[in-house]
Motif scaffolding. Structure first.
Motif, PDB file in Angstrom:
ATOM      1  N   ALA A 164      60.206  19.055  53.435  1.00 28.69           N
ATOM      2  CA  ALA A 164      60.255  20.546  53.625  1.00 28.69           C
ATOM      3  C   ALA A 164      58.661  19.679  54.939  1.00 28.69           C
ATOM      4  CB  ALA A 164      60.047  21.809  53.716  1.00 28.69           C
ATOM      5  N   VAL A 165      59.534  20.609  56.560  1.00 28.98           N
ATOM      6  CA  VAL A 165      58.340  20.363  57.324  1.00 28.98           C
ATOM      7  C   VAL A 165      58.483  21.719  57.740  1.00 28.98           C
ATOM      8  CG1 VAL A 165      58.803  17.919  57.847  1.00 28.98           C
ATOM      9  CG2 VAL A 165      60.192  19.968  59.010  1.00 28.98           C
ATOM     10  N   CYS A 171      48.496  24.852  63.048  1.00 26.00           N
ATOM     11  CA  CYS A 171      46.764  24.835  62.648  1.00 26.00           C
ATOM     12  C   CYS A 171      46.289  25.664  61.951  1.00 26.00           C
ATOM     13  CB  CYS A 171      45.912  24.614  63.940  1.00 26.00           C
ATOM     14  SG  CYS A 171      45.591  25.725  64.597  1.00 26.00           S
ATOM     15  N   VAL A 172      44.948  25.662  61.671  1.00 26.75           N
ATOM     16  CA  VAL A 172      43.712  26.691  60.566  1.00 26.75           C
ATOM     17  C   VAL A 172      43.282  27.701  61.553  1.00 26.75           C
ATOM     18  CG1 VAL A 172      41.875  26.314  61.560  1.00 26.75           C
ATOM     19  CG2 VAL A 172      42.002  27.155  59.212  1.00 26.75           C
ATOM     20  N   TRP A 173      44.317  27.873  62.925  1.00 25.72           N
ATOM     21  CA  TRP A 173      43.941  29.417  63.103  1.00 25.72           C
ATOM     22  C   TRP A 173      45.044  29.461  63.303  1.00 25.72           C
ATOM     23  CZ3 TRP A 173      39.585  30.639  61.207  1.00 25.72           C
ATOM     24  CH2 TRP A 173      38.456  30.010  61.406  1.00 25.72           C
ATOM     25  N   SER A 174      46.050  29.692  63.226  1.00 27.44           N
ATOM     26  CA  SER A 174      47.445  29.095  64.387  1.00 27.44           C
ATOM     27  C   SER A 174      48.030  31.157  63.583  1.00 27.44           C
ATOM     28  CB  SER A 174      48.788  28.210  63.538  1.00 27.44           C
ATOM     29  OG  SER A 174      47.864  27.385  64.553  1.00 27.44           O
ATOM     30  N   ASP A 175      48.969  31.276  63.871  1.00 30.03           N
ATOM     31  CA  ASP A 175      49.847  32.553  62.514  1.00 30.03           C
ATOM     32  C   ASP A 175      51.203  31.966  62.197  1.00 30.03           C
ATOM     33  OD1 ASP A 175      47.841  34.731  63.615  1.00 30.03           O
ATOM     34  OD2 ASP A 175      48.596  34.016  65.717  1.00 30.03           O
ATOM     35  N   LEU A 176      51.103  32.020  60.841  1.00 27.98           N
ATOM     36  CA  LEU A 176      51.922  32.525  60.171  1.00 27.98           C
ATOM     37  C   LEU A 176      53.822  32.502  60.983  1.00 27.98           C
ATOM     38  CD1 LEU A 176      51.911  32.730  56.446  1.00 27.98           C
ATOM     39  CD2 LEU A 176      52.021  29.698  57.689  1.00 27.98           C
ATOM     40  N   ASP A 177      54.006  33.491  61.919  1.00 25.19           N
ATOM     41  CA  ASP A 177      55.130  34.200  61.834  1.00 25.19           C
ATOM     42  C   ASP A 177      55.235  33.724  63.429  1.00 25.19           C
ATOM     43  OD1 ASP A 177      52.485  34.888  64.476  1.00 25.19           O
ATOM     44  OD2 ASP A 177      52.641  37.402  63.768  1.00 25.19           O
ATOM     45  N   GLN A 178      54.490  32.157  63.946  1.00 26.28           N
ATOM     46  CA  GLN A 178      55.148  31.875  65.340  1.00 26.28           C
ATOM     47  C   GLN A 178      55.735  31.034  64.472  1.00 26.28           C
ATOM     48  OE1 GLN A 178      51.733  30.581  67.163  1.00 26.28           O
ATOM     49  NE2 GLN A 178      51.459  32.396  67.891  1.00 26.28           N
ATOM     50  N   CYS A 179      56.151  30.224  63.469  1.00 28.39           N
ATOM     51  CA  CYS A 179      56.365  29.236  62.660  1.00 28.39           C
ATOM     52  C   CYS A 179      57.684  29.143  61.686  1.00 28.39           C
ATOM     53  CB  CYS A 179      55.612  28.782  61.444  1.00 28.39           C
ATOM     54  SG  CYS A 179      54.442  27.910  61.697  1.00 28.39           S
ATOM     55  N   SER A 180      58.827  28.324  61.488  1.00 33.08           N
ATOM     56  CA  SER A 180      59.796  28.197  61.038  1.00 33.08           C
ATOM     57  C   SER A 180      59.789  27.180  59.976  1.00 33.08           C
ATOM     58  CB  SER A 180      60.831  28.058  61.678  1.00 33.08           C
ATOM     59  OG  SER A 180      60.788  28.696  62.923  1.00 33.08           O
ATOM     60  N   ARG A 189      72.203  18.800  53.028  1.00 34.61           N
ATOM     61  CA  ARG A 189      72.725  19.781  54.234  1.00 34.61           C
ATOM     62  C   ARG A 189      71.236  20.164  54.396  1.00 34.61           C
ATOM     63  NH1 ARG A 189      76.284  23.838  52.077  1.00 34.61           N
ATOM     64  NH2 ARG A 189      75.409  24.181  50.811  1.00 34.61           N
ATOM     65  N   LEU A 190      71.382  20.358  55.956  1.00 37.67           N
ATOM     66  CA  LEU A 190      69.283  20.714  56.782  1.00 37.67           C
ATOM     67  C   LEU A 190      69.567  22.476  56.587  1.00 37.67           C
ATOM     68  CD1 LEU A 190      66.935  19.897  58.316  1.00 37.67           C
ATOM     69  CD2 LEU A 190      68.077  20.011  59.868  1.00 37.67           C
ATOM     70  N   ALA A 191      68.625  22.786  56.148  1.00 34.89           N
ATOM     71  CA  ALA A 191      68.425  24.777  56.244  1.00 34.89           C
ATOM     72  C   ALA A 191      67.152  24.957  56.881  1.00 34.89           C
ATOM     73  CB  ALA A 191      68.835  25.255  54.590  1.00 34.89           C
ATOM     74  N   TYR A 192      67.016  25.951  57.544  1.00 38.20           N
ATOM     75  CA  TYR A 192      65.814  26.426  57.791  1.00 38.20           C
ATOM     76  C   TYR A 192      65.553  27.941  57.422  1.00 38.20           C
ATOM     77  CZ  TYR A 192      68.569  28.807  61.187  1.00 38.20           C
ATOM     78  OH  TYR A 192      69.796  30.016  62.071  1.00 38.20           O
ATOM     79  N   TRP A 193      64.249  28.615  57.801  1.00 38.95           N
ATOM     80  CA  TRP A 193      64.279  30.040  57.478  1.00 38.95           C
ATOM     81  C   TRP A 193      63.120  30.223  58.153  1.00 38.95           C
ATOM     82  CZ3 TRP A 193      59.398  31.967  55.972  1.00 38.95           C
ATOM     83  CH2 TRP A 193      58.848  33.077  55.890  1.00 38.95           C
ATOM     84  N   LYS A 194      63.122  30.885  58.781  1.00 38.76           N
ATOM     85  CA  LYS A 194      62.172  31.521  60.547  1.00 38.76           C
ATOM     86  C   LYS A 194      61.572  32.481  60.471  1.00 38.76           C
ATOM     87  CE  LYS A 194      62.217  33.051  65.530  1.00 38.76           C
ATOM     88  NZ  LYS A 194      62.443  33.323  66.208  1.00 38.76           N
ATOM     89  N   TYR A 195      60.392  32.480  60.179  1.00 40.57           N
ATOM     90  CA  TYR A 195      59.175  34.026  58.938  1.00 40.57           C
ATOM     91  C   TYR A 195      60.078  34.954  59.847  1.00 40.57           C
ATOM     92  CZ  TYR A 195      55.025  35.756  57.540  1.00 40.57           C
ATOM     93  OH  TYR A 195      53.906  36.627  57.339  1.00 40.57           O
ATOM     94  N   SER A 235      65.019  24.763  69.638  1.00 45.10           N
ATOM     95  CA  SER A 235      64.303  26.154  69.572  1.00 45.10           C
ATOM     96  C   SER A 235      65.781  26.351  68.465  1.00 45.10           C
ATOM     97  CB  SER A 235      63.996  26.299  70.856  1.00 45.10           C
ATOM     98  OG  SER A 235      64.731  26.220  71.707  1.00 45.10           O
ATOM     99  N   SER A 236      67.157  26.096  69.282  1.00 43.11           N
ATOM    100  CA  SER A 236      68.425  26.946  68.553  1.00 43.11           C
ATOM    101  C   SER A 236      68.618  26.537  67.797  1.00 43.11           C
ATOM    102  CB  SER A 236      69.051  26.911  70.134  1.00 43.11           C
ATOM    103  OG  SER A 236      68.503  27.375  71.252  1.00 43.11           O
ATOM    104  N   PHE A 237      67.903  25.429  66.534  1.00 45.79           N
ATOM    105  CA  PHE A 237      68.711  25.842  65.736  1.00 45.79           C
ATOM    106  C   PHE A 237      70.138  24.621  66.290  1.00 45.79           C
ATOM    107  CE2 PHE A 237      65.863  29.135  64.528  1.00 45.79           C
ATOM    108  CZ  PHE A 237      64.894  28.540  64.811  1.00 45.79           C
ATOM    109  N   ARG A 238      70.125  23.716  66.870  1.00 46.50           N
ATOM    110  CA  ARG A 238      71.260  22.876  67.811  1.00 46.50           C
ATOM    111  C   ARG A 238      70.911  21.574  66.926  1.00 46.50           C
ATOM    112  NH1 ARG A 238      73.436  25.989  72.528  1.00 46.50           N
ATOM    113  NH2 ARG A 238      71.107  24.895  72.368  1.00 46.50           N
ATOM    114  N   LEU A 239      71.555  20.718  66.298  1.00 46.37           N
ATOM    115  CA  LEU A 239      71.496  19.402  66.043  1.00 46.37           C
ATOM    116  C   LEU A 239      71.761  18.305  67.001  1.00 46.37           C
ATOM    117  CD1 LEU A 239      71.863  18.682  62.078  1.00 46.37           C
ATOM    118  CD2 LEU A 239      69.791  18.457  63.363  1.00 46.37           C
ATOM    119  N   ARG A 240      71.339  17.044  67.994  1.00 47.23           N
ATOM    120  CA  ARG A 240      71.407  17.026  68.980  1.00 47.23           C
ATOM    121  C   ARG A 240      71.269  15.056  67.903  1.00 47.23           C
ATOM    122  NH1 ARG A 240      68.921  14.205  73.065  1.00 47.23           N
ATOM    123  NH2 ARG A 240      67.100  15.105  72.550  1.00 47.23           N
ATOM    124  N   SER A 241      72.369  14.654  68.480  1.00 40.93           N
ATOM    125  CA  SER A 241      72.237  13.135  68.098  1.00 40.93           C
ATOM    126  C   SER A 241      70.984  12.144  68.747  1.00 40.93           C
ATOM    127  CB  SER A 241      73.444  12.572  67.763  1.00 40.93           C
ATOM    128  OG  SER A 241      73.501  11.247  67.393  1.00 40.93           O
TER     129      SER A 241
END
Length: 364
Positions: A164-165, A171-180, A189-195, A235-241
């Motif tokens: 997973a990524v 970074c150590v001072w970042s807010d989790l609510d900005q991450c996916s 298959r590729l899956a994601y979860w947005k905070y 950023s819209s969770f769409r794949l581009r080859s």
């Protein structure tokens, strides 16, 4: 400095200056080293928050936890500043729920216990120089666990959390609510979860998946499928080859691994037939042409193929490390816990494999 001017200690810096410096540090280890200098430095910034493992909202029958591992280059006291005499360790640590660290195998997720002989039990960060090489993430069904990949459930589907990524990587001072969180399920298959979301989602993918590895390259999430084709997630969770697959191995078992080295993206093709020694090929992505170019040499770089995150190092900076080589652990022994790691080394130019020796917690 004028004659008679007294040299002032660093601890005399104004608190606001120390705070500005500390808040520009990105990694947990840098913050810990900064705070270990003296009481003035320690009081200028708070201790880093223990984020990992953190809970992914309960979906159906399973609660998932995102875990983080980090590979460091640890320079031992007395080592030369540069050159082949540099004394360095490769050290892989996992953050625990109490904000502590535990040492894992460099190549897999097994905890190394007991600690290897002659390995220091404590580290003085003022004597040891430590540099972060890469971060790895994976999903686990429990907090304690053995560090293996566990079965879980995601939107009525069985998942097998692979490499997973987080994006953007915190970074150590970042807010989790900005991450996916992005990961590959057990069906490829590729899956994601947005905070903040109640549930995770599968990425809309007409190809249907069959992905084997995931990594962040130039600030974007990239995935490679079984044929070596690489796609980018926007950023819209769409794949581009961004490239078609290389002409790699065919038949038998083969796996694709993404490695970022010197600003370039590589795919390492690992091929196994029955119980024979694996073979490897390496390809570099030509972004302008959108194609893979097979490379016959890695130069002074050494690639490490690992479960959490594969990475590259400059071989001359590690005594005993060979350039133009791929370091890996035999899949048949990857789930065997041991405080001493036996690993193999594949020479890309000679196309030969040697037993690399023993990696006690990561030292060459």
């Amino acid at each position: 400095m004028e004659e008679g001017t007294r040299k002032r200690p660093w601890s005399d810096l104004p608190p606001e200056i120390l705070s500005m410096i500390g808040n520009r540090l990105c990694t947990r280890m840098d913050v810990l080293r900064f705070r270990s200098i003296c009481s003035s430095f320690r009081s200028s910034i708070p201790a880093p928050r223990p984020w990992f493992p953190f809970r992914i909202p309960r979906v159906e029958r399973s609660t998932l936890f995102l875990k983080k591992t980090t590979v460091y280059a640890l320079e031992t006291p007395g080592g030369a500043a540069t050159g082949p005499g540099r004394a360095r360790w490769l050290l892989k640590l996992e953050e625990t729920e109490l904000g502590h660290m535990r040492m894992l195998s460099v190549f897999s997720r097994w905890r190394i216990r007991p600690s290897p002989r002659k390995f220091p039990m404590t580290f003085d960060f003022l004597q040891y120089r430590i540099v972060e090489l890469c971060r790895g993430y994976f999903l686990d069904r429990g907090i304690g666990g053995l560090g293996q990949r566990y079965w879980g459930w995601w939107s009525d589907q069985n998942i097998f959390g692979l490499n997973a990524v987080m994006h953007p990587d915190c970074c150590v001072w970042s807010d989790l609510d900005q991450c996916s969180v992005y990961f590959i399920d057990e069906e490829g298959r590729l899956a994601y979860w947005k905070y903040g979301d109640e549930n995770g989602s599968l990425v809309d993918d007409p190809k249907g998946g069959f992905y084997e590895d995931i990594a962040v390259y130039e600030g974007e999430v990239c995935v490679v499928d079984k044929l070596g084709s690489v796609s980018q997630l926007d950023s819209s969770f769409r794949l581009r080859s961004i490239s078609a697959g290389p002409c790699g191995f065919h038949g038998g078992d083969y796996w694709k691994h993404l490695v970022v080295s010197s600003g370039d993206l590589y795919v390492v093709d690992r091929h196994e037939r029955s119980f024979r020694t694996p073979e490897f090929r390496a390809y570099r992505l030509d972004r302008q042409c959108g194609r893979w170019e097979e490379v016959s040499s890695l130069g002074n770089s050494a690639f490490f193929i690992c479960d959490d995150c594969s990475f590259a190092v400059a071989a001359p900076e590690f005594a005993g490390c060979k350039g133009d080589c791929i370091y890996y652990k035999d899949r048949r022994s990857c789930w065997t816990p041991s405080p001493i790691e036996n690993f193999l080394v594949f020479g890309l130019a000679e196309r030969t494999t040697q037993v690399g020796g023993r990696l006690p917690g990561g030292r060459f």
